[in-house]
Design a protein around this motif. Structure first.
Motif, mmCIF file in Angstrom:
data_model
loop_
_atom_site.group_PDB
_atom_site.id
_atom_site.type_symbol
_atom_site.label_atom_id
_atom_site.label_comp_id
_atom_site.label_asym_id
_atom_site.label_seq_id
_atom_site.Cartn_x
_atom_site.Cartn_y
_atom_site.Cartn_z
ATOM 1 N N CYS A 297 30.343 -4.084 -7.362
ATOM 2 C CA CYS A 297 29.412 -4.496 -6.306
ATOM 3 C C CYS A 297 29.860 -5.709 -5.497
ATOM 4 O O CYS A 297 29.087 -6.216 -4.673
ATOM 5 C CB CYS A 297 28.035 -4.733 -6.915
ATOM 6 N N HIS A 298 31.100 -6.157 -5.721
ATOM 7 C CA HIS A 298 31.594 -7.252 -4.876
ATOM 8 C C HIS A 298 33.117 -7.238 -4.834
ATOM 9 O O HIS A 298 33.774 -7.453 -5.854
ATOM 10 C CB HIS A 298 31.093 -8.605 -5.384
ATOM 11 N N SER A 299 33.656 -6.987 -3.640
ATOM 12 C CA SER A 299 35.112 -6.908 -3.463
ATOM 13 C C SER A 299 35.512 -7.540 -2.140
ATOM 14 O O SER A 299 34.860 -7.341 -1.118
ATOM 15 C CB SER A 299 35.538 -5.430 -3.456
ATOM 16 N N HIS A 300 36.608 -8.338 -2.203
ATOM 17 C CA HIS A 300 37.324 -8.709 -0.977
ATOM 18 C C HIS A 300 38.712 -8.105 -1.148
ATOM 19 O O HIS A 300 39.584 -8.706 -1.790
ATOM 20 C CB HIS A 300 37.445 -10.232 -0.835
ATOM 21 N N ALA A 301 38.908 -6.898 -0.610
ATOM 22 C CA ALA A 301 40.100 -6.122 -0.956
ATOM 23 C C ALA A 301 41.396 -6.876 -0.670
ATOM 24 O O ALA A 301 42.326 -6.852 -1.480
ATOM 25 C CB ALA A 301 40.081 -4.789 -0.211
ATOM 26 N N ILE B 118 24.634 -11.378 -0.121
ATOM 27 C CA ILE B 118 24.965 -12.745 0.308
ATOM 28 C C ILE B 118 25.557 -13.515 -0.869
ATOM 29 O O ILE B 118 25.094 -13.395 -2.007
ATOM 30 C CB ILE B 118 23.701 -13.471 0.859
ATOM 31 N N HIS B 119 26.628 -14.295 -0.611
ATOM 32 C CA HIS B 119 27.116 -15.273 -1.595
ATOM 33 C C HIS B 119 26.079 -16.383 -1.666
ATOM 34 O O HIS B 119 25.650 -16.890 -0.621
ATOM 35 C CB HIS B 119 28.387 -15.961 -1.096
ATOM 36 N N ILE B 120 25.759 -16.817 -2.876
ATOM 37 C CA ILE B 120 24.786 -17.913 -2.954
ATOM 38 C C ILE B 120 25.013 -18.766 -4.212
ATOM 39 O O ILE B 120 25.343 -18.230 -5.270
ATOM 40 C CB ILE B 120 23.338 -17.352 -2.899
ATOM 41 N N THR C 76 34.356 -7.277 -8.919
ATOM 42 C CA THR C 76 35.659 -7.873 -9.257
ATOM 43 C C THR C 76 36.131 -8.855 -8.188
ATOM 44 O O THR C 76 37.208 -9.431 -8.340
ATOM 45 C CB THR C 76 36.739 -6.805 -9.511
ATOM 46 N N ASP C 77 35.401 -9.008 -7.111
ATOM 47 C CA ASP C 77 35.538 -10.125 -6.173
ATOM 48 C C ASP C 77 36.977 -10.348 -5.705
ATOM 49 O O ASP C 77 37.459 -9.637 -4.824
ATOM 50 C CB ASP C 77 34.932 -11.375 -6.839
ATOM 51 N N SER C 78 37.706 -11.294 -6.288
ATOM 52 C CA SER C 78 39.074 -11.579 -5.845
ATOM 53 C C SER C 78 40.089 -10.646 -6.515
ATOM 54 O O SER C 78 41.269 -10.699 -6.196
ATOM 55 C CB SER C 78 39.449 -13.021 -6.176
#
Ligand SMILES: [Zn+2]
Length: 430
Positions: free
Chosen positions: A51-55, A230-232, A318-320
């Motif tokens: 649910c969170h990726s910056h490819a 949103i990042h919070i 997995t974000d980064s």
């Protein structure tokens, strides 16, 4: 297609000898539990929702670990400078290549859906591409090549910090006004319509990244039916600056100014008070936790025990992409809690099994974060999305069915994954 598995995990436990049939679109047409059969193979859990990726950040995974002893401390903000250098260097072809490589790896690790929190919108000099959704379309192409479902979240990013103009190195991310962002969003929604794998959602980078009034208007005026991310409260500095500029902590401010509901997904929410945790639960929003990245960046530890005890819902991301295994995310999440609480019962829920409880939360909050709805892991009328575990691994062969969820979550590695089924299409590993 007909699939015959040794067992499938549903939200209330395992179903043995499960036959699942799908139509030509991969939608489940029947689920039956039959006699034991030699044709059955593999143990199946629901495909993970990332649910969170910056490819694009996958290209620098593991490359921000050299720390100059003379230049003082290294923290999130130092890492961010390295990330900006990468962001400024990539062209659309490279972004598509990196995302394709990443998404294929995510499928190999058991993910069937990724929410892409996408803010690398513009050309290297900061000017918009002729096609506003150029980069978004490259991410859609990557998802199609990897055969993973995608919720594309074009990010509204406007400021360089509370009350600050954007930094020059943020120029590729910036929508100056709400109208600019609405146009980007509209182009993204249109681009997604052409893909069987993609759908769109809404994202605001953070309270430090967008003018407060525009945060409210984005939440209230744009795409009320779309999931909102949103990042919070990821960083202590961000919380302190929010108090200084807005008079409230970030989650406090967000819950007070916006009619938050279950379509809202608060990414990280690391530094929250008990009151904020209860407020999130009451609002119906979920949090998206990214333990491997949060650990890598030294963000802090989310108060999961208190949040969960209050009825809080959480998914994983997995974000980064410093880690790609959903099981590693769940273990890191659990072990962080164990280390600060001196207890072992982190994942509570309707089962005694920590592993099954973890899978359940990550699944239901995860599906919600993607903008979809379901009431069961595997359900007639829904696409078949599954992570298939090998049945010939010694620790699986010698395991009672009731303990299988725990063994998979706590003791597996990537070699245990036989393959992933995305929209009824089996993508077998190796
Ligand atoms: Zn992020």
């Amino acid at each position: 297609m007909d699939f015959h598995f040794k067992a499938i995990l549903q939200s209330d436990g395992w179903v043995e000898n499960a036959r699942i049939s799908t139509d030509d679109k991969g939608v489940i047409t029947s689920i039956e539990s039959g006699e034991d059969s030699n044709a059955a193979s593999g143990y199946v859990i629901p495909g993970f929702r990332n649910c969170h990726s910056h490819a694009f950040q996958y290209a620098m995974a593991g490359l921000a670990e050299r720390h100059d002893r003379d230049s003082g401390r290294d923290d999130f903000w130092g890492w961010r400078n390295t990330m900006y250098e990468l962001a400024l260097s990539l062209d659309p072809d490279q972004v598509e290549q990196i995302a394709t490589m990443l998404y294929k790896e995510l499928v190999r690790h058991g993910y069937t859906h990724v929410c892409e929190f996408h803010y690398l919108h513009h050309d290297k000099d900061g000017s918009p591409y002729g096609n506003l959704a150029e980069m978004g379309e490259r991410l859609i192409a990557a998802a199609e090549a990897a055969r993973i479902n995608l919720t594309l979240l074009p990010v509204f990013y406007q400021k360089g910090g509370f009350g600050k103009d954007p930094l020059p190195e943020q120029r590729r991310f910036i929508s100056r006004t709400l109208i600019d962002y609405a146009s980007l969003l509209q182009h993204t929604i249109e681009a997604c319509k052409h893909s069987e794998y993609a759908s769109a959602g809404i994202a605001v980078h953070s309270l430090r990244g967008v003018d407060p009034e525009d945060v409210v208007r984005t939440a209230e005026d744009l795409g009320a039916e779309l999931p909102f991310h949103i990042h919070i409260s990821e960083q202590v500095k961000e919380v302190d600056e929010c108090i200084e500029h807005l008079g409230l902590r970030p989650v406090e401010w967000f819950l007070r100014k916006i009619a938050v509901s279950d379509r809202f997904n608060l990414v990280h929410a690391t530094h929250i008070t008990d009151r904020e945790a209860r407020g999130i639960v009451k609002s119906g929003a979920s949090v998206v936790l990214c333990p491997s990245t949060e650990g890598n960046l030294g963000d802090g530890i989310f108060p999961l025990k208190e949040f969960q005890d209050a009825g809080g819902r959480w998914s994983i991301g997995t974000d980064s992409h410093i880690g790609l295994s959903p099981f590693e995310e769940l273990r890191l999440l659990d072990y962080g809690q164990r280390l600060i609480s001196h207890r072992r019962d982190t994942f509570t829920g309707s089962s005694e099994s920590s592993g099954e409880n973890a899978i359940r939360s990550a699944f239901f909050a995860g599906v919600n974060a993607t903008g979809e709805e379901t009431s069961e892991y595997f359900e007639v009328g829904k696409p078949l999305n599954a992570c298939v575990i090998r049945d010939d691994v010694p620790l699986i062969e010698n395991c009672e069915l009731e303990a299988l969820g725990d063994r998979i979550v706590y003791a597996s590695d990537a070699t245990w994954i036989k393959g992933t089924v995305v929209n009824g299409r089996a993508l077998w590993a190796g």
